[in-house]
Design a protein around this motif. Structure first.
Motif, PDB file in Angstrom:
ATOM      1  N   ALA A 238       0.275   4.032  -2.637  1.00 53.06           N
ATOM      2  CA  ALA A 238      -0.050   5.614  -2.291  1.00 53.06           C
ATOM      3  C   ALA A 238       0.865   6.428  -3.319  1.00 53.06           C
ATOM      4  N   HIS A 239       1.872   6.190  -3.938  1.00 51.84           N
ATOM      5  CA  HIS A 239       2.467   6.987  -4.916  1.00 51.84           C
ATOM      6  C   HIS A 239       2.326   6.763  -6.193  1.00 51.84           C
TER       7      HIS A 239
ATOM      8  N   ALA B 288       0.432   5.681   5.714  1.00 53.55           N
ATOM      9  CA  ALA B 288       0.350   6.091   4.211  1.00 53.55           C
ATOM     10  C   ALA B 288      -1.193   6.315   3.814  1.00 53.55           C
ATOM     11  N   LEU B 289      -2.258   5.773   4.546  1.00 52.97           N
ATOM     12  CA  LEU B 289      -3.437   6.101   4.168  1.00 52.97           C
ATOM     13  C   LEU B 289      -4.270   7.048   4.871  1.00 52.97           C
ATOM     14  N   PRO B 290      -5.015   7.738   4.036  1.00 54.26           N
ATOM     15  CA  PRO B 290      -5.932   8.812   4.636  1.00 54.26           C
ATOM     16  C   PRO B 290      -6.270   8.476   5.914  1.00 54.26           C
TER      17      PRO B 290
ATOM     18  N   LEU C   1      -7.833   4.012  -2.059  1.00 53.81           N
ATOM     19  CA  LEU C   1      -7.918   5.395  -1.462  1.00 53.81           C
ATOM     20  C   LEU C   1      -9.466   5.602  -1.239  1.00 53.81           C
TER      21      LEU C   1
ATOM     22  N   HIS D 129      -9.768   7.005   6.900  1.00 58.74           N
ATOM     23  CA  HIS D 129     -10.080   5.361   6.954  1.00 58.74           C
ATOM     24  C   HIS D 129     -10.354   4.811   8.153  1.00 58.74           C
TER      25      HIS D 129
ATOM     26  N   PRO E 151       0.780  -1.202  -0.191  1.00 56.89           N
ATOM     27  CA  PRO E 151       0.073  -0.063  -0.006  1.00 56.89           C
ATOM     28  C   PRO E 151       0.868   1.298   0.081  1.00 56.89           C
ATOM     29  N   ARG E 152       2.270   1.279   0.459  1.00 53.57           N
ATOM     30  CA  ARG E 152       2.754   2.311   0.555  1.00 53.57           C
ATOM     31  C   ARG E 152       3.560   2.766  -0.841  1.00 53.57           C
TER      32      ARG E 152
ATOM     33  N   THR F 144      -4.523   2.195  -7.071  1.00 51.18           N
ATOM     34  CA  THR F 144      -4.564   3.110  -5.887  1.00 51.18           C
ATOM     35  C   THR F 144      -5.762   3.913  -5.752  1.00 51.18           C
TER      36      THR F 144
END
Length: 280
Positions: free
Chosen positions: A151-152, A187-189, A162, A192, A147-148, A158
């Motif tokens: 995130a980019h 790394a997540l909002p 998100l 969440h 997931p990291r 992705t």
């Protein structure tokens, strides 16, 4: 006067490797085709539960298959990784063939498994999934990328991560596993409401002291909110991985708990789930 031509420097080799990983090795960078996964957003008609491993070998594919199994309606699992690294190669009880878009379908009892057929060096290279068959009530998306990293990225994987209000994050009850979980949560909002699945979790109320000490503040918040599900280690799964055999009752029970947290409309009884799986 002649000049001596030297080989590429270490820095040049590193830049070349990163360019190849991005797909810039294709002839004519300016004319390179757009990555398959960035063509458009994925907009499935059915609800989606997103499952992601916080590190390699966490057991996300097993958990994804278990969640699809315990769901009372028709379900499928979509795996977002390259075929060579698929966790579902031996999981199907029947192979259903390959679609025109390159997705390979299989059946595991009532659960449909879909995995890619190509080589993907970047998550944005993964093509969009095929539409689910009519009557599909849930798609479980096994992200299959860190997931990291997602995130980019910019592709549909992705976007799916998100957009997930309750992503299911799978890790192990080890010191590195808890560090990876905390890093993924950061790394997540922040809005969440993740569900953390800790494989190899201890049945006692407290984990070993070193593991507790590596549990970060966001993971502790999830635990306090009752959004951490432990899955005991199953010796046979540790040896065989995910194959066509029925999943152990302990894994199915944990998956039912996960489903109730991540997708409350899909909750079902563990008894019914275990019976369904044993009849396949």
């Amino acid at each position: 006067m002649s000049t001596t031509q030297t080989g590429p420097t270490l820095d040049e080799l590193r830049r070349a490797y990163r360019a190849a990983a991005r797909g810039d090795y294709r002839a004519g960078a300016d004319n390179a085709p757009q990555r398959a996964g960035t063509e458009r957003r994925w907009d499935p008609a059915e609800p989606v539960t997103v499952v992601a491993g916080c590190h390699g070998g966490a057991g996300a594919s097993i958990l994804a298959a278990a969640v699809a199994t315990v769901h009372p309606g028709a379900s499928r699992v979509v795996e977002g990784r390259a075929a060579a690294a698929s966790g579902f190669c031996a999981a199907a009880t029947a192979e259903l063939g390959q679609s025109a878009t390159g997705w390979i379908a299989g059946a595991r009892g009532d659960v449909r498994l879909e995995r890619g057929s190509g080589l993907c060096l970047h998550p944005d290279d993964v093509t969009l999934p095929d539409p689910a068959p009519d009557g599909t009530a849930l798609t479980v998306l096994d992200l299959s990328w860190d997931p990291r990293v997602l995130a980019h990225a910019t592709g549909w994987l992705t976007s799916a991560l998100l957009a997930a209000r309750s992503p299911v994050l799978v890790t192990t009850a080890t010191m590195p596993g808890m560090r990876h979980l905390e890093a993924v949560l950061h790394a997540l909002p922040q809005d969440h409401e993740a569900v953390a699945v800790v494989r190899g979790g201890h049945r006692s109320r407290r984990w070993p002291t070193p593991v507790e000490q590596q549990t970060g503040p966001r993971a502790r918040d999830l635990r306090q909110a009752g959004r951490v599900v432990t899955v005991p280690t199953e010796p046979q799964l540790a040896i065989t991985g995910l194959d066509s055999s029925a999943l152990p009752g302990s894994v199915l029970a944990a998956a039912a708990h996960v489903l109730a947290l991540a997708y409350p409309a899909g909750r079902t009884s563990t008894t019914t789930t275990t019976t369904q799986e044993s009849n396949r």
